[in-house]
Design a protein around this motif. Sequence first.
Motif, PDB file in Angstrom:
ATOM      1  N   TYR A 127      -2.286   0.978  -8.811  1.00 33.23           N
ATOM      2  CA  TYR A 127      -2.879  -0.059  -7.966  1.00 33.23           C
ATOM      3  C   TYR A 127      -2.832  -1.420  -8.659  1.00 33.23           C
ATOM      4  O   TYR A 127      -2.444  -2.428  -8.052  1.00 33.23           O
ATOM      5  N   TRP A 139       0.848  -1.196   0.000  1.00 34.87           N
ATOM      6  CA  TRP A 139       0.000   0.000   0.000  1.00 34.87           C
ATOM      7  C   TRP A 139       0.877   1.236   0.000  1.00 34.87           C
ATOM      8  O   TRP A 139       1.773   1.385   0.831  1.00 34.87           O
ATOM      9  N   TYR A 198      -8.148  -4.554   5.260  1.00 37.09           N
ATOM     10  CA  TYR A 198      -7.614  -3.938   4.048  1.00 37.09           C
ATOM     11  C   TYR A 198      -8.658  -3.053   3.378  1.00 37.09           C
ATOM     12  O   TYR A 198      -8.351  -1.928   2.957  1.00 37.09           O
TER      13      TYR A 198
END
Length: 206
Positions: free
Chosen positions: A90, A64, A117
């Motif tokens: 992403y 992330w 998440y």
Amino acid sequence: MRANEREQFILEEAVRFFAEHGFEGQTRELAKRIGITHSAIYRHFPSKEALIERVYEHVYLSHWDEAWASLITDRSQSLESRLTEFYLQYVNRVFHYDWVRIFVFSGLKTFDITTRYLDIVRQQIIEPACRELRHDLGLPDTDETPLTERETELFWGLHGRIFYLAIRRFVYATPTPQALDDIVRDGVKSFMLGGPAVARSILEKD
């Protein structure tokens, strides 16, 4: 092998093992697979739960990018440009066999990896994007009118559309385009052609 190297080795093998077998896979089988004693795993990880927690940190938190939150709120770019850039990055970070399969296994077996998440996605991407869309449309900010579920679901729909490509590739093993950049751009553009009008209708109706 030094202790820290052995710990990293066990962790990386555990990621591959859980991606193939899910979290029902037994640590005894993991030890057998990588050629160490069962007790050796527990010298580095006090429990299976502790090992799973390290898998979460290694596979999800380490992938992330904290800069994504700032990207979504960077008003020097259009919202379409911001969303496109985020999803291009992403896809590059998360479209991997281990990442996707562990994510799905976690959701199926009610481990909290998926929930935790998705909370990050909601807090740093989905809700900020909703607020940015309101700003672009000249709609009331969230201090005046709280976000609605219908607004957030618009953006979850975009997120799900893109992530479903990974499900098709790594879970269903069905053909997907190898080059995803244009697919991502098309997805965001489609959203921007209809999403703002829907968001406006939601706020005007409310």
